[in-house]
Design an enzyme around this catalytic site. Sequence first.
Site, short mmCIF file in Angstrom:
data_model
loop_
_atom_site.label_atom_id
_atom_site.label_comp_id
_atom_site.label_asym_id
_atom_site.label_seq_id
_atom_site.Cartn_x
_atom_site.Cartn_y
_atom_site.Cartn_z
N ASP A 487 -2.46 12.99 23.21
CA ASP A 487 -3.21 12.49 22.06
C ASP A 487 -4.71 12.37 22.34
OD1 ASP A 487 -1.47 12.03 19.91
OD2 ASP A 487 -0.66 10.23 20.85
C1 BGC Z 1 -3.58 6.41 24.04
C2 BGC Z 1 -2.48 7.43 23.96
C3 BGC Z 1 -1.71 7.27 22.71
C4 BGC Z 1 -2.60 7.16 21.50
C5 BGC Z 1 -1.71 6.83 20.32
C6 BGC Z 1 -4.41 6.43 22.79
O1 BGC Z 1 -5.38 5.45 22.85
O2 BGC Z 1 -4.36 6.67 25.18
O3 BGC Z 1 -1.62 7.30 25.09
O4 BGC Z 1 -0.84 8.36 22.58
O5 BGC Z 1 -3.60 6.21 21.67
O6 BGC Z 1 -2.29 6.42 19.20
C1 NOJ Z 2 1.61 7.90 24.03
C2 NOJ Z 2 2.03 8.42 22.69
O1 NOJ Z 2 2.97 7.54 22.09
C3 NOJ Z 2 2.60 9.81 22.81
O2 NOJ Z 2 2.93 10.31 21.55
C4 NOJ Z 2 1.64 10.71 23.51
O3 NOJ Z 2 2.25 11.97 23.66
C5 NOJ Z 2 1.25 10.16 24.87
N1 NOJ Z 2 0.76 8.82 24.73
C6 NOJ Z 2 0.18 11.00 25.56
O4 NOJ Z 2 -1.04 10.92 24.93
#
Ligand code: BGC
Ligand code: NOJ
Length: 814
Positions: A487
């Site tokens: 993400d």
């Molecule tokens: C996080 C990610 C996550 C995303 C979801 C980010 O701030 O680092 O791990 O998947 O938010 O909204």
């Molecule tokens: C947490 C999120 O819930 C997931 O959808 C994502 O793939 C990972 N972070 C990596 O960014």
Amino acid sequence: MQYGYFDDHSREYVITRPDTPLPWINYLGCQEYFGIISHTAGGYSFYRDARLRRLTRYRYNHLPLDQGGRYLYLRDNESGAYWSPSGAPACRDLEQYTCRHGLGYSVIGSVGHGISAHTRYFVPLDENFEVWQLEIVNHRLHPVSLSVFSCIEFCLWDAQDDATNFQRNFSIGEVEIDDGVIYHKTEYRERRDHFAWFACSAPIEGFDTQREAFFGAGRGWERPVAVERGESANSVAHGWAPIGSHHVRLLLEPGETRQILFALGYHENPKDRKFDPPESQTINKETVRPAIARAVDAASADAAFSRLRAYWEERLDICQVETPDPHTNRMVNIWNAYQCMATFNLSRSASFYESGIGRGLGFRDSNQDLLGFVHMALERARQRILDLAATQLPTGGAYHQYQPLTKQGNNDIGGNFNDDPHWLILGTAAYLKETGDWSILDEPVPFDNQPGSEQPIYEHLKRSFRYTLDRLGPHGLPLIGRADWNDCLNLNCFSDTPGQSFQTTTNKDGQVAESVFIAGLFVLAAKELAAIACRHGEPADSQHCLSEAARMAETVRAQGWDGAWFLRAYDDFGRKVGSKECAEGKIFIEPQGFCVMAGIGFDDGRARQALDSVRRHLATPHGIVLQQPAYSRYYLHLGEISSYPPGYKENAGIFCHNNPWVMIAEAMTGNGDAAFDYYLRINPSAREAISDVHRNEPYVYAQMIAGRDAPTHGEAKNSWLTGTAAWNYHAVTQWILGIRPEYDGLRMAPVIPERWPGFQAVRKFRGVTYDIRVHRKGPGNAVGVTVDGHSQAGDLVPLPSDGRALVTVDVTLG
Ligand code: BGC
Ligand code: NOJ
């Protein structure tokens, strides 16, 4: 250093001191009523939606960290001394504090002042309430007069509003007290048909419902004035902050044991029967009374608790293993499976790291969660797939999230995360392999929940597949869109405004930035869809999927290889990301794991080479970091990934979610030692001995462990609600132990450590119990299979044709 121990026999983790590095939590409830509970009884409860139907208030990130909960106070009426038997919030010297976190329940208590007091907290199956079953024993040599005070703080339903909209909220709180039961009915007078209730099994001496009357001016949870003076104020809340507190007095003889039950519940009344009498503003309690009576009855509670235990046993018994490694055994048999169910139930909504007010159910997340829980919840998995598919857009794209109460796609977050659609294929494939229920493919489901747009699930899967082919970039690789699995790799975002959300801010409609990760995911998903299409009687579709998969694999070969590993992406300027040419972020874990999982690089040695590069550049004793070198500063064209300090989260943290991709890839290349070695590095039980470094719960996976660039290397964060649960479970059960449900049977393909003499397992699959014994007779992974004494060709054990319910499988390895 440890703060407790595993009691595998009871399927519990026993915390023996209240000063764990962080609140170590558990979940109550597994259907509609839920709670999180910390080891000192902190936490909160909600009905279905942690934001919109919050029953009790919780203060995040407070000091101390864990504030608000299901609290009890005991008071010695002679000396005036008082304490909380759960170790908080009135912390006093306690002998023998213990918290037993079990499957769907926690028992928290202690011995103090010669009194032992333990409370079992759980949510009975099929009920919308939680029970606190308190047992008090007088160990003194003389009788004791005790007061018991309960206390919870009600939340005014919408947890976000509750924490912000004080100009209104301080005027709307309403309660009723009737027959010792406290009813919280804020907004019931208008559009809500629901209320909360808090009851007690014993006759009460007094009660409080106005917060300040119970606590006293300027005081908090640690020193409530009502407890101090040993008397409730019998306050009735009008506005301000409604709470629920009962006061019970007991006289206990030496050695005497007494049980008191408290119960907190949620109830809805029919719209036209809300009030009694109908013209009044008084809650009609007729429909809730039976539930309250059940909730505070000790015999019903004991029976409900036994049913709850049986429920979990039945789920876990579907897959039980006995390997030479205790960490594998307890994670597979108990905790990892349990965590998978928690991710199914709660997605990413409510934990100590997810506030319950933020995220709905993630499309990507929930589909991946299926990989871990499908065998334990077949019917609910089917429904989940239908719900997810119903949020898919006609383009094949997806809302990134949907709200559990409405099941509608979430417009605030939007879509264009270009990996999303493919997880629906992988999730559905996992369901089909487990169940053989091909009827799901014909199930008509709308797009974007629009009536009239219904198409069979099979069509939804085809649109997922098509979505990528309609969005290819200059190198023929998939356009990344807003982001892919990562993400935080935001190649179209270019955010330069402080505080702007990387997830939601308007992105450039980029036609350049491409993802090698999505390419790998596409190849894997296309192969799955080909297999599905073939069995669904659509050979032409199947051929098409296979040829597109082959074409994409070739594109990865030509455009996505960096010499010794797979590239990560091309940015908006067409420059490489995750290449030796980059100053930072030269190599990423995701494409190494996923491209190999997709079968790319087996014929030309690149799979092995990529995995060797992972070992050389990314592996640390605490797990495999996401990329190296960490980004040392913010890069406008890379986005959130470079916003994190080096070593944390996506910026070179150890993402425990994608480590198993490498484990699977190692297993696919036949390297059981490496796969298992990586598995143990992040296995929470194997890290229990370093709990002061790891700091999170030793019984569940955390999303992240700080990477080698972080000053706190080895420290875990974001435990519980993470795709890590499903992927690790999937990797160890299906690829290392190698017991793999497939469309036409159960495959036996263990790739275990060389030193293991074998292992045993019991796996229930499509109504048949497979009793599996694996013996190593030499090095290597060659498999010989004997089914009920008859040796068979190949490693796929088909379902018995004669309706046998028990099958014995002997597997020789090497
Ligand atoms: C996080 C990610 C996550 C995303 C979801 C980010 O701030 O680092 O791990 O998947 O938010 O909204
Ligand atoms: C947490 C999120 O819930 C997931 O959808 C994502 O793939 C990972 N972070 C990596 O960014």
